[in-house]
Write a protein that holds these residues in place. Structure first.
Motif, PDB file in Angstrom:
ATOM      1  N   UNK A 182       0.839  -1.200   0.000  1.00  0.00           N
ATOM      2  CA  UNK A 182       0.000   0.000   0.000  1.00  0.00           C
ATOM      3  C   UNK A 182       0.873   1.249   0.000  1.00  0.00           C
ATOM      4  N   UNK A 183       1.855   1.286   0.894  1.00  0.00           N
ATOM      5  CA  UNK A 183       2.723   2.463   0.976  1.00  0.00           C
ATOM      6  C   UNK A 183       3.450   2.702  -0.337  1.00  0.00           C
ATOM      7  N   UNK A 184       3.914   1.648  -0.956  1.00  0.00           N
ATOM      8  CA  UNK A 184       4.575   1.761  -2.255  1.00  0.00           C
ATOM      9  C   UNK A 184       3.606   2.281  -3.319  1.00  0.00           C
ATOM     10  N   UNK A 185       2.365   1.860  -3.255  1.00  0.00           N
ATOM     11  CA  UNK A 185       1.375   2.271  -4.251  1.00  0.00           C
ATOM     12  C   UNK A 185       0.873   3.695  -4.108  1.00  0.00           C
ATOM     13  N   UNK A 186       0.820   4.206  -2.879  1.00  0.00           N
ATOM     14  CA  UNK A 186       0.247   5.542  -2.675  1.00  0.00           C
ATOM     15  C   UNK A 186       1.293   6.644  -2.547  1.00  0.00           C
ATOM     16  N   UNK A 187       2.551   6.274  -2.384  1.00  0.00           N
ATOM     17  CA  UNK A 187       3.605   7.280  -2.193  1.00  0.00           C
ATOM     18  C   UNK A 187       4.056   7.865  -3.523  1.00  0.00           C
ATOM     19  N   UNK A 188       4.192   9.192  -3.542  1.00  0.00           N
ATOM     20  CA  UNK A 188       4.771   9.823  -4.726  1.00  0.00           C
ATOM     21  C   UNK A 188       6.295   9.809  -4.627  1.00  0.00           C
ATOM     22  N   UNK A 189       6.802   9.670  -3.409  1.00  0.00           N
ATOM     23  CA  UNK A 189       8.228   9.494  -3.168  1.00  0.00           C
ATOM     24  C   UNK A 189       8.349   8.463  -2.060  1.00  0.00           C
ATOM     25  N   UNK A 190       9.188   7.459  -2.264  1.00  0.00           N
ATOM     26  CA  UNK A 190       9.428   6.454  -1.233  1.00  0.00           C
ATOM     27  C   UNK A 190      10.913   6.133  -1.237  1.00  0.00           C
ATOM     28  N   UNK A 191      11.543   6.344  -0.093  1.00  0.00           N
ATOM     29  CA  UNK A 191      12.975   6.076   0.032  1.00  0.00           C
ATOM     30  C   UNK A 191      13.157   5.014   1.108  1.00  0.00           C
ATOM     31  N   UNK A 192      13.647   3.856   0.689  1.00  0.00           N
ATOM     32  CA  UNK A 192      14.012   2.798   1.623  1.00  0.00           C
ATOM     33  C   UNK A 192      15.283   2.150   1.094  1.00  0.00           C
ATOM     34  N   UNK A 193      15.980   1.470   1.974  1.00  0.00           N
ATOM     35  CA  UNK A 193      17.174   0.735   1.565  1.00  0.00           C
ATOM     36  C   UNK A 193      17.069  -0.668   2.131  1.00  0.00           C
ATOM     37  N   UNK A 194      17.129  -1.641   1.256  1.00  0.00           N
ATOM     38  CA  UNK A 194      17.062  -3.047   1.633  1.00  0.00           C
ATOM     39  C   UNK A 194      18.462  -3.625   1.454  1.00  0.00           C
ATOM     40  N   UNK A 195      18.948  -4.353   2.461  1.00  0.00           N
ATOM     41  CA  UNK A 195      20.320  -4.867   2.383  1.00  0.00           C
ATOM     42  C   UNK A 195      20.423  -6.272   2.947  1.00  0.00           C
ATOM     43  N   UNK A 196      21.466  -6.956   2.545  1.00  0.00           N
ATOM     44  CA  UNK A 196      21.796  -8.262   3.089  1.00  0.00           C
ATOM     45  C   UNK A 196      20.991  -9.393   2.491  1.00  0.00           C
ATOM     46  N   UNK A 197      21.396 -10.608   2.796  1.00  0.00           N
ATOM     47  CA  UNK A 197      20.702 -11.778   2.247  1.00  0.00           C
ATOM     48  C   UNK A 197      19.261 -11.897   2.746  1.00  0.00           C
ATOM     49  N   UNK A 198      18.967 -11.350   3.931  1.00  0.00           N
ATOM     50  CA  UNK A 198      17.599 -11.428   4.449  1.00  0.00           C
ATOM     51  C   UNK A 198      16.717 -10.302   3.919  1.00  0.00           C
ATOM     52  N   UNK A 199      17.306  -9.377   3.154  1.00  0.00           N
ATOM     53  CA  UNK A 199      16.581  -8.235   2.592  1.00  0.00           C
ATOM     54  C   UNK A 199      15.929  -7.380   3.694  1.00  0.00           C
ATOM     55  N   UNK A 200      16.742  -7.049   4.682  1.00  0.00           N
ATOM     56  CA  UNK A 200      16.278  -6.277   5.833  1.00  0.00           C
ATOM     57  C   UNK A 200      16.308  -4.778   5.541  1.00  0.00           C
ATOM     58  N   UNK A 201      15.469  -4.023   6.264  1.00  0.00           N
ATOM     59  CA  UNK A 201      15.528  -2.566   6.189  1.00  0.00           C
ATOM     60  C   UNK A 201      16.875  -2.120   6.739  1.00  0.00           C
ATOM     61  N   UNK A 202      17.545  -1.295   6.002  1.00  0.00           N
ATOM     62  CA  UNK A 202      18.845  -0.777   6.421  1.00  0.00           C
ATOM     63  C   UNK A 202      18.758   0.745   6.475  1.00  0.00           C
ATOM     64  N   UNK A 203      19.647   1.372   7.237  1.00  0.00           N
ATOM     65  CA  UNK A 203      19.632   2.835   7.300  1.00  0.00           C
ATOM     66  C   UNK A 203      19.810   3.452   5.910  1.00  0.00           C
ATOM     67  N   UNK A 204      19.049   4.503   5.665  1.00  0.00           N
ATOM     68  CA  UNK A 204      19.164   5.254   4.416  1.00  0.00           C
ATOM     69  C   UNK A 204      20.509   5.975   4.419  1.00  0.00           C
ATOM     70  N   UNK A 205      21.181   5.980   3.284  1.00  0.00           N
ATOM     71  CA  UNK A 205      22.457   6.681   3.159  1.00  0.00           C
ATOM     72  C   UNK A 205      22.168   8.182   3.114  1.00  0.00           C
ATOM     73  N   UNK A 206      22.408   8.846   4.209  1.00  0.00           N
ATOM     74  CA  UNK A 206      22.071  10.266   4.314  1.00  0.00           C
ATOM     75  C   UNK A 206      22.986  11.161   3.490  1.00  0.00           C
ATOM     76  N   UNK A 207      24.097  10.627   3.017  1.00  0.00           N
ATOM     77  CA  UNK A 207      24.987  11.423   2.153  1.00  0.00           C
ATOM     78  C   UNK A 207      24.319  11.704   0.809  1.00  0.00           C
ATOM     79  N   UNK A 208      23.412  10.819   0.392  1.00  0.00           N
ATOM     80  CA  UNK A 208      22.718  11.010  -0.885  1.00  0.00           C
ATOM     81  C   UNK A 208      21.313  11.576  -0.696  1.00  0.00           C
TER      82      UNK A 208
END
Length: 162
Positions: free
Chosen positions: A121-147
């Motif tokens: 739902x969030x992916x479908x209704x958001x005009x902007x969505x920033x998330x970072x998925x990392x690792x073999x388990x595809x876990x939420x990871x901290x967003x790279x704030x440098x970018x």
């Protein structure tokens, strides 16, 4: 849900949601054995990562819906989910931004809330969505704030108390 308003600019509310870390979720879930006996099975790392993503997306959606309900003049919301991070080498408290979204009020009309999961739902209704998925388990990871300088500024404002 621990959420805080940060301000309103041009009918758009800016909010932060404080998400608990992974330890807030249960380690086991009910299941049955092959013989039909009840059992508590431990979640795999991938299952925990998926559950946590849904949990955080649900917190963001609930907070957005509540904000729209209490502020009828607001036409859009920018929302950032943060969680505690280990203190830096100086002992300063830090926060990790783990999800950021922009949602328009009009996007909520017609959503089938009970027929799909929170992240979809969030992916479908958001005009902007920033998330970072990392690792073999595809876990939420901290967003790279440098970018992401806007999100970085927001996190700095929160941790400095502005």
């Amino acid at each position: 849900v621990h959420a805080s308003p940060l301000g309103i600019w041009n009918a758009e509310a800016h909010l932060v949601v404080f998400a608990p870390d992974l330890a807030a979720l249960p380690e086991r879930h009910p299941t049955t054995t092959a013989a039909g006996n009840l059992s508590l099975k431990k979640f795999t790392k991938a299952e925990m990562a998926d559950l946590y993503k849904q949990f955080v997306a649900g917190l963001v959606l609930a907070t957005a819906k509540e904000a729209f309900a209490v502020a009828p003049g607001v036409t859009g919301i920018r929302i950032v989910a943060v969680r505690n991070a280990p203190a830096d080498v100086y002992g300063k408290i830090r926060l990790d931004a783990i999800l950021a979204a922009r949602v328009a009020r009009a996007a909520l009309g017609g959503v089938r809330w009970t027929q799909t999961d929170a992240l979809t739902i969030l992916n479908g209704i958001s005009t902007e969505l920033v998330i970072r998925i990392a690792g073999p388990s595809k876990a939420l990871a901290p967003i790279d704030l440098r970018t992401e300088p806007e999100i970085a500024g927001l996190v700095d404002d929160i941790t400095s108390g502005n």
